[in-house]
Design an enzyme around this catalytic site. Sequence first.
Site, PDB file in Angstrom:
ATOM      1  N   HIS A 115       6.232  -3.689   3.024  1.00 49.75           N
ATOM      2  CA  HIS A 115       4.806  -3.775   3.356  1.00 49.75           C
ATOM      3  C   HIS A 115       4.117  -2.449   3.088  1.00 49.75           C
ATOM      4  O   HIS A 115       2.938  -2.280   3.410  1.00 49.75           O
ATOM      5  CB  HIS A 115       4.613  -4.188   4.810  1.00 49.75           C
ATOM      6  N   PRO A 174       0.817  -1.212   0.000  1.00 49.56           N
ATOM      7  CA  PRO A 174       0.000   0.000   0.000  1.00 49.56           C
ATOM      8  C   PRO A 174       0.846   1.255   0.000  1.00 49.56           C
ATOM      9  O   PRO A 174       1.950   1.276   0.556  1.00 49.56           O
ATOM     10  CB  PRO A 174      -0.792  -0.126   1.310  1.00 49.56           C
ATOM     11  N   LYS A 177     -10.884   4.918   8.412  1.00 49.00           N
ATOM     12  CA  LYS A 177      -9.794   5.004   9.401  1.00 49.00           C
ATOM     13  C   LYS A 177     -10.381   5.045  10.804  1.00 49.00           C
ATOM     14  O   LYS A 177     -11.339   5.761  11.060  1.00 49.00           O
ATOM     15  CB  LYS A 177      -8.984   6.288   9.181  1.00 49.00           C
TER      16      LYS A 177
END
Length: 511
Positions: A420, A396, A510
């Site tokens: 990652h 991401p 979020k």
Amino acid sequence: MTTDARLTRLDDTRLRVNNPYGVEATMFASADVPVESAAVTELVDLLALQDTVRQVAAAEPDSFDLDPDIVRVAVTPDFHKAKGIPVGTVMATRGFVVPQAIGSDINCGMRLHTTTLTADAVAANVDALDTAFRHLFFEGGRDIPMTRNQRYALLTGGLDGLLNATPADLTTGLWGLVRELDVGRSLDRVERRGSLPASKVFGLSDFMGPADRPSRDGQIGSIGGGNHFVEIQKVEKVLDRTVAHAWGLKPGVVTVMVHTGSVGIGHLCGGHYRDVVRKIYPGALKHPANGVFVLPDGDRHRAHANLFWDALHNAANFAFANRMFLAVMALAGFRRVLGDDVGFDLVYDAPHNFIWKDEVDGEAVAVHRKGATPARGFEAMAGTPFAYTGEPVLVPGSMGASSFVMVGQGNAESMASASHGAGRILSRGDAMRGHDAEFEQFLRDFRVVTPVDLRRPDVRRRPDILAKKLEELKQEAPFAYKGVGPVVATLAAAGIARPVAELTPLMTVKG
């Protein structure tokens, strides 16, 4: 380009990390990837573990079955300073493990689904989806009842255990969607089937709930804080047609990416073992200057080592289920707004913060990946749907930036490990200072779903509440992170992972 004297460039993508402990340590970073000097310092300080284990072995020889050693270290391009152990560190050890290397967020990882939606459908219903997602994720809508028996089966047997222990007639809340999706059918698309064996449950009696009835807990289906998210994306570009086709990644397809871990369950395990390794450290020795302690694998501390693996697997199993339920919650939101015919297929789910019992150069080791994801080639993926491609690697970008799906190449020098994410370039404290105009523009351009509805007039009249939530979001804004492009380019050029597809974000949830 880095000028740190402790780094020696070997080629366009690799640097040697010079250290006084004789540890073979390779950093993967092209000249376009920023390298933080403070993170290099933290890494070199970490490598003093080599001296630590030798001193422990001399003081208490029965602590280890094998001569303790740091076998090898690799550093991924998203490398940045953390708290004692840099994010992006991959470390193989013999004879001991380092619980602090993964801390409390055990089995933090990524999960990716494809849907049958179009980006236009999401854009046309963004306000309704915002409301639906807020209810499901933050306002009591998750609705995941479980019995004590189900939770025990989950913690000791992972997703296989949970599904086997779930009554066939349980369709309350999200269980109806879990049944419809036939989650068990796709477990071969979860790293180690999301099912790690544990002989007991450590310290989680209260979480498991009453014995006589189903109950709902505050942990399962929770995103957590920091850089964790559930993001709605679309496939912007296909970069490897063959692999993308095999994985259902077609241009314009809407995807759901989940990034979270074991939240409070992992915090319990991580905190306990931070205390254990300090208590069992030989009293005759001065504590390590880097504050990092080891858990030996030998007769003297066998009971602690065995319980560590049980507790680690308890937390990891929970994290696999947590990501699964978060994905199902996203589907529930889509169906609430866009109808019941929305399809949902799993691409892959894998940890990037965990300890694996593995082999390096034919030797049994413990591979610690701190913010680094497995990137195995097709040979290592035999017996899975990825036997002819290699392992999916989810990278991401920062919130609002592109993410990449890649395919692992099984690079031996990186211990089959990849980045990652993009990696921080600013600490959370630094990110909150300045960049105000850039952050305000970001919020105008991009939809972020939070527990606080920033659209509500009454919230807009509460500057204290508004400031607190905006402060949290600012810590994760795009300017706080490295650009994901150079990171992906380094992984590709180094033969670690090959780009398959670029995903661009449509909206992010979020905590």
